[in-house]
Scaffold this active site. Structure first.
Site, mmCIF file in Angstrom:
data_model
loop_
_atom_site.group_PDB
_atom_site.id
_atom_site.type_symbol
_atom_site.label_atom_id
_atom_site.label_comp_id
_atom_site.label_asym_id
_atom_site.label_seq_id
_atom_site.Cartn_x
_atom_site.Cartn_y
_atom_site.Cartn_z
ATOM 1 N N GLY A 17 0.811 -1.209 0.000
ATOM 2 C CA GLY A 17 0.000 0.000 0.000
ATOM 3 C C GLY A 17 0.844 1.258 0.000
ATOM 4 N N ILE A 44 -3.466 -11.285 8.524
ATOM 5 C CA ILE A 44 -3.613 -10.724 9.872
ATOM 6 C C ILE A 44 -4.898 -11.179 10.560
ATOM 7 C CG2 ILE A 44 -2.222 -8.690 9.326
ATOM 8 C CD1 ILE A 44 -4.861 -7.062 9.246
ATOM 9 N N ALA A 67 -4.843 -2.347 6.037
ATOM 10 C CA ALA A 67 -6.225 -2.110 6.456
ATOM 11 C C ALA A 67 -7.167 -2.352 5.283
ATOM 12 C CB ALA A 67 -6.398 -0.671 6.944
ATOM 13 N N THR A 69 -9.726 -0.495 3.304
ATOM 14 C CA THR A 69 -9.969 0.943 3.171
ATOM 15 C C THR A 69 -11.017 1.304 2.119
ATOM 16 O OG1 THR A 69 -8.129 1.124 1.606
ATOM 17 C CG2 THR A 69 -7.635 1.555 3.941
ATOM 18 N N TYR A 132 -16.683 1.448 7.903
ATOM 19 C CA TYR A 132 -15.226 1.610 7.915
ATOM 20 C C TYR A 132 -14.752 2.225 9.226
ATOM 21 C CZ TYR A 132 -10.668 3.676 6.844
ATOM 22 O OH TYR A 132 -9.354 4.072 6.906
#
Length: 288
Positions: A17, A44, A67, A69, A132
């Protein structure tokens, strides 16, 4: 202030990212060994995989950049979003606790209600509106519940070299459009990942634990941001202001993403440069 040994090893997640990519570059500049990881290295959301990879890597600290996103898609993929943003950081924090090492977790302006015109302080009450923000807040709470040695750094409006972002989207649209409609009632601060990476590298070698806000200085609307992109890039595109409601989006967006960075100053950290200066350097980086 504790300064950990510069020969330290730092595990960085989400290296494919925007932010993870620049954090790895910044650590290398400082002679700090970065252990880069993404979904290919370990998942993860899988506690066993997470434990095995981190224990085998034996890092001195973890900077957790990965993450989920996709803000609009999160409304339909809540379970996946909750696993990645909520459970994932908890899985990493559990291993950090076992190894007694610090963790730096990247969070977001979306954890706040996003109303009014005040600057949110790090300890202000959260109140996310969408999936989110709710899952990122769950990640914050997981880290806080497990660790004493943690940094939580909330950021907003991110742009960097490695990945897609608003700046790249505007530049691409400028090739085929001479007029664009851009939201003018969401106010916040852009964040250049190359600048942020320097702060995170400064932070991870200290014991100044806690919750921080970190964006480039200055505020603007998305429409203001677009105009400045076109101005600096020499693109002749007219930006028409529209409201959030007129624009329409599946997930709710915070209209107020102003975040106070006073805590950075109070703890001796250097704040990020003005966003217009950051944008100029970023456009140079894209030009190569």
């Amino acid at each position: 202030m504790l300064e950990r040994c510069q020969k330290m090893k730092v595990l960085v997640t989400g290296v494919k990212g925007q932010l993870g990519y620049d954090v790895m570059k910044e650590l290398a500049k400082r002679g700090i060994e970065g252990i880069g990881a993404d979904i290919e290295e370990f998942d993860i959301t899988n506690p066993a995989q997470t434990h095995t990879f981190i224990v085998n890597s034996q890092p001195d600290a973890v900077i957790h950049c990965s993450a989920y996103t996709a803000v609009d898609r999160a409304e339909d993929q809540l379970e996946l979003c909750a696993k990645v943003n909520g459970e994932g950081p908890g899985n990493i924090a559990a291993v950090c606790k076992e190894l007694d090492i610090p963790m730096l977790y990247i969070s977001t302006d979306y954890v706040f209600p996003g109303d009014g015109e005040q600057y949110y302080e790090p300890d202000d009450a959260a109140g996310p509106a969408g999936a989110y923000g709710k899952t990122k807040l769950a990640g914050e709470e997981a880290v806080k519940s497990l660790l004493e040695k943690y940094f939580i750094v909330r950021i907003s409006w991110v742009f960097g070299y490695n990945g897609n972002n608003f700046v790249k989207t505007m530049l691409k649209l400028s090739e085929t459009h001479d007029e664009l409609r851009v939201v003018n009632d969401q106010i916040g601060s852009p964040t250049y990942t190359a600048d942020l990476a320097k702060l995170l590298a400064d932070m991870i070698v200290t014991d100044k634990y806690g919750v921080y806000h970190a964006t480039n200085e200055g505020i603007c609307s998305w429409a203001d941001f677009a105009r400045e992109i076109f101005r600096q890039a020499g693109k002749n595109v007219t930006v028409h202001d529209v409201t959030t409601e007129e624009y329409g989006a599946k997930a709710p967006r915070p209209k107020n993403s102003r975040m106070s960075k006073e805590k950075l100053t109070a703890n001796g950290f250097t704040r990020l440069p003005d966003w217009k200066d950051a944008l100029a350097r970023y456009l140079q980086e894209l030009d190569g």
